[in-house]
Scaffold this motif. Structure first.
Motif, PDB file in Angstrom:
ATOM      1  N   TYR A   1       0.823  -1.189   0.000  1.00  0.00           N
ATOM      2  CA  TYR A   1       0.000   0.000   0.000  1.00  0.00           C
ATOM      3  C   TYR A   1       0.869   1.256   0.000  1.00  0.00           C
ATOM      4  CZ  TYR A   1      -3.259  -3.570   1.587  1.00  0.00           C
ATOM      5  OH  TYR A   1      -4.007  -4.713   1.703  1.00  0.00           O
ATOM      6  N   PRO A   2       0.311   2.391  -0.454  1.00  0.00           N
ATOM      7  CA  PRO A   2       1.099   3.635  -0.492  1.00  0.00           C
ATOM      8  C   PRO A   2       1.483   4.097   0.913  1.00  0.00           C
ATOM      9  CG  PRO A   2      -0.862   3.815  -1.867  1.00  0.00           C
ATOM     10  CD  PRO A   2      -1.023   2.565  -1.054  1.00  0.00           C
ATOM     11  N   SER A   3       2.616   4.765   0.994  1.00  0.00           N
ATOM     12  CA  SER A   3       3.079   5.348   2.253  1.00  0.00           C
ATOM     13  C   SER A   3       2.979   6.863   2.161  1.00  0.00           C
ATOM     14  CB  SER A   3       4.515   4.920   2.550  1.00  0.00           C
ATOM     15  OG  SER A   3       5.390   5.374   1.532  1.00  0.00           O
ATOM     16  N   LEU A   4       2.501   7.483   3.220  1.00  0.00           N
ATOM     17  CA  LEU A   4       2.322   8.926   3.281  1.00  0.00           C
ATOM     18  C   LEU A   4       3.363   9.518   4.214  1.00  0.00           C
ATOM     19  CD1 LEU A   4       0.737  11.530   2.683  1.00  0.00           C
ATOM     20  CD2 LEU A   4      -0.769  10.931   4.607  1.00  0.00           C
ATOM     21  N   THR A   5       4.142  10.472   3.698  1.00  0.00           N
ATOM     22  CA  THR A   5       5.194  11.129   4.480  1.00  0.00           C
ATOM     23  C   THR A   5       4.963  12.629   4.460  1.00  0.00           C
ATOM     24  OG1 THR A   5       6.773   9.392   3.894  1.00  0.00           O
ATOM     25  CG2 THR A   5       7.668  11.436   4.786  1.00  0.00           C
ATOM     26  N   LEU A   6       4.943  13.229   5.636  1.00  0.00           N
ATOM     27  CA  LEU A   6       4.800  14.676   5.774  1.00  0.00           C
ATOM     28  C   LEU A   6       6.152  15.275   6.131  1.00  0.00           C
ATOM     29  CD1 LEU A   6       1.491  14.897   7.838  1.00  0.00           C
ATOM     30  CD2 LEU A   6       1.785  14.927   5.355  1.00  0.00           C
ATOM     31  N   THR A   7       6.499  16.373   5.459  1.00  0.00           N
ATOM     32  CA  THR A   7       7.751  17.071   5.748  1.00  0.00           C
ATOM     33  C   THR A   7       7.450  18.554   5.948  1.00  0.00           C
ATOM     34  OG1 THR A   7       8.191  17.378   3.390  1.00  0.00           O
ATOM     35  CG2 THR A   7       9.157  15.445   4.451  1.00  0.00           C
ATOM     36  N   ALA A   8       8.218  19.164   6.816  1.00  0.00           N
ATOM     37  CA  ALA A   8       8.055  20.597   7.095  1.00  0.00           C
ATOM     38  C   ALA A   8       9.387  21.167   7.536  1.00  0.00           C
ATOM     39  CB  ALA A   8       6.986  20.836   8.160  1.00  0.00           C
ATOM     40  N   GLY A   9       9.565  22.480   7.277  1.00  0.00           N
ATOM     41  CA  GLY A   9      10.793  23.129   7.672  1.00  0.00           C
ATOM     42  C   GLY A   9      10.530  24.569   8.090  1.00  0.00           C
ATOM     43  N   LEU A  10      11.310  25.063   9.027  1.00  0.00           N
ATOM     44  CA  LEU A  10      11.175  26.425   9.524  1.00  0.00           C
ATOM     45  C   LEU A  10      12.560  26.928   9.901  1.00  0.00           C
ATOM     46  CD1 LEU A  10       9.423  28.822  10.495  1.00  0.00           C
ATOM     47  CD2 LEU A  10       9.336  27.666  12.743  1.00  0.00           C
ATOM     48  N   GLY A  11      12.910  28.157   9.434  1.00  0.00           N
ATOM     49  CA  GLY A  11      14.223  28.675   9.763  1.00  0.00           C
ATOM     50  C   GLY A  11      14.411  30.100   9.297  1.00  0.00           C
TER      51      GLY A  11
END
Length: 587
Positions: A425-435
């Protein structure tokens, strides 16, 4: 209580794996200490595989359920593993054996049951049989429960052996044995693997900084842009252009198919299986140490028998020499008695070497260099251990550490199937960045001018060429079936071991009683032959044969007694006894 596999099926309607395991308090403490207890969860959802389609997706195969819970709900994957550890501690003691009649308050079993399997009336109260019950197994004929319904495996080694010298060696071996130390580190490795798996389904947060310098050509897009733009107050960009960055990044794979949690739960079950494996090795260690100790006592008894026989033969040799000197005997009798004395003196040296080797086997188990072994001075033939009590057959599943280990390995194999299935099954990955990013440190932390951030989601799934994933899935199913067969084999072997050792104890006990009578008769014959030889009414050959037969019978009796004691020790181990010794810390 571990489950049996009489009704084992692999179909699409099987219930999911259940988390009802008998875990002791040490397991809970160790997992909580590692930080796993508050995070880990036991997945109890549907374990069936995907249907097979034209694109190569494998057919449905249900994970095997070793311990069914009728109250569990399919798809309930939110069970806390820490709460599971706490609630499952008393599970085995609360459940009645599957082979017993369903509990009815104040009722007695029917007449057909009492005729087939009971020698006294069985009263049932809350699913427990009264302590006066004597049950005979209709298959192997063993008596389960004599005057006490407890199982001998519940006795500690101090109560069972009741020998301060032996129990002192066992306590020393629990601390110094190298194999137990190696297994303790394996437990630690398995615990750390659980910790590693626990962090995989949580967000990963990184914090970092960067400083750089870049020179762009004027005839490039970046160079032309920099040439035409100003930073502030009519100031152009520096050339070369510095670059400073301070930022935090977050990456989180959403475990929507329970893949990561199931992998972590499988690692937890393998950790628990490793602990049970160590307990089983510990029972074998206690049995091996006790068996070597009683072998050492048997060698002492053989050596004492040889000393007494040599003294008797030397006395006969003196009489033969006296008779020869008085012209009433021959040199042949003297030489025959002399040869017999020399033969036994030579055998005595061999037994002394065997004693040294037996002592060093014990020293190796204890984990120390060669030294004499302190042991009790007693009459070996009259040595008896506590009476064995097997209990009911279903108790073997609760007491045997190797059965509990196989059960946990089976549960882990079922979770591995779910992990392999989730890879389709598909895998869901969340990414975020702050700087903050700027070309000068003076502008770096100006907000919002230097503030940067970003959020993204990635959904990726296999499309073509699923051979590797399908192979992993089929391998996981094959490993699960292998775990089922291993569990069945372990249960079968445990029951056979108990039957063999129990019957050996009884048969050797009867043989010893008969051999004692034989020994009394031979002892009387030696006394009679010696007196007749001294009075010139018997030949020296009769004395030699009587002495030789007496010594051989005594040696055989000692060996039979050793085998009987070894059978008692091995029965105690086969029932699960010896696992209550003091453990060294795995930390």
């Amino acid at each position: 209580m571990p489950a049996t596999f009489q009704n084992a099926t692999f179909d699409n309607d099987s219930e999911p794996l259940d988390a009802n395991e008998s875990i002791d308090d040490d397991d809970t403490a160790l997992l909580n200490q590692s930080g796993y207890g508050d995070q880990a969860h036991q997945s109890a959802g549907d374990t069936s595989g995907p249907d097979e389609h034209a694109d190569g997706t494998p057919a449905k195969l249900t994970a095997y359920k070793p311990n069914s819970n009728p109250n569990s709900k399919p798809g309930d994957d939110s069970v806390s593993f820490a709460s599971f550890l706490e609630s499952a501690t008393s599970l085995d003691s609360d459940q009645s054996p599957e082979t017993e009649t369903s509990p009815t308050s104040g009722n007695s079993p029917d007449a057909s049951q009492s005729e087939q399997s009971e020698e006294s009336l069985v009263s049932l109260n809350d699913g427990l049989i009264s302590s006066e019950t004597v049950i005979t197994d209709p298959i192997d004929g063993l008596i389960y429960g004599n005057t006490n319904y407890d199982n001998s495996a519940h006795l500690s080694q101090y109560e069972f052996f009741n020998d301060p010298a032996l129990t002192g060696l066992i306590a020393e071996a629990m601390v110094g044995n190298q194999e137990l130390k190696i297994l303790a580190q394996e437990i630690r490795i398995a615990c750390l693997e659980v910790q590693a798996r626990s962090g995989e389904y949580l967000p990963f947060v990184t914090l970092g900084g960067r400083a750089g310098l870049e020179k762009s050509g004027r005839h490039t897009r970046a160079g032309a842009v920099e040439e035409s733009l100003n930073v502030a107050n009519g100031k152009a960009f520096p050339d070369p252009l510095p670059d400073f960055l301070v930022a935090a990044d977050v990456s989180w794979e959403m475990d929507i198919w329970k893949k990561l949690r199931n992998a972590q739960s499988a690692a937890a079950y393998r950790y628990l299986g490793t602990r049970e494996g160590r307990n089983y090795i510990q029972t074998r260690l206690v049995a091996e140490l006790a068996e070597s100790y009683y072998e050492l006592l048997a060698l002492d008894s053989r050596l004492d028998t040889l000393d007494k026989t040599i003294e008797i033969q030397k006395q006969s040799l003196r009489f033969a020499k006296a008779k020869k000197k008085a012209a009433r005997g021959t040199e042949l009798a003297v030489q025959r008695f002399q040869a017999e004395v020399r033969k036994n003196q030579s055998e005595k040296l061999i037994i002394q070497q065997e004693i040294i080797e037996a002592e060093n086997r014990i020293n190796f188990i204890v984990g120390r260099y060669p030294q004499p072994i302190d042991r009790a001075a007693l009459e070996y033939i009259d040595l008896n251990l506590r009476a064995l009590n097997v209990g009911v057959p279903s108790q073997q599943l609760q007491n045997r550490a190797d059965i509990r280990q196989a059960e946990r390995e089976l549960t882990a194999a079922g979770l591995d199937v779910k992990v392999a299935r989730a890879r389709f099954y598909p895998s869901l990955t969340l990414t975020a960045g702050l700087g903050w990013n700027a070309f000068s440190t003076g502008y770096l932390f100006r907000t919002p001018e230097s503030l940067i951030y970003g959020v993204a989601g990635e959904l990726v799934g296999p499309l073509i060429n699923k051979r590797a994933i399908k192979a992993d899935y089929l391998s996981a199913n094959a490993a699960q079936l292998q775990a089922v067969y291993n569990y069945q084999q372990t249960v079968l072997q445990a029951h056979i071991e108990v039957v063999n050792h129990m019957t050996k104890v009884d048969n050797y006990r009867q043989s010893i009683e008969i051999k004692k009578q034989q020994l009394q008769a031979l002892e009387a014959s030696v006394d009679s032959a010696t007196k007749l030889f001294q009075n010139a009414r018997a030949e020296y050959v009769e004395v030699l044969l009587a002495q030789r037969e007496f010594m051989e019978a005594k040696m055989t009796l000692i060996e039979t007694k050793q085998q009987q004691l070894a059978a008692v020790v091995n029965t105690y181990q086969a029932l699960g006894g010896g696992a209550g010794a003091t453990l060294t810390s795995v930390n």
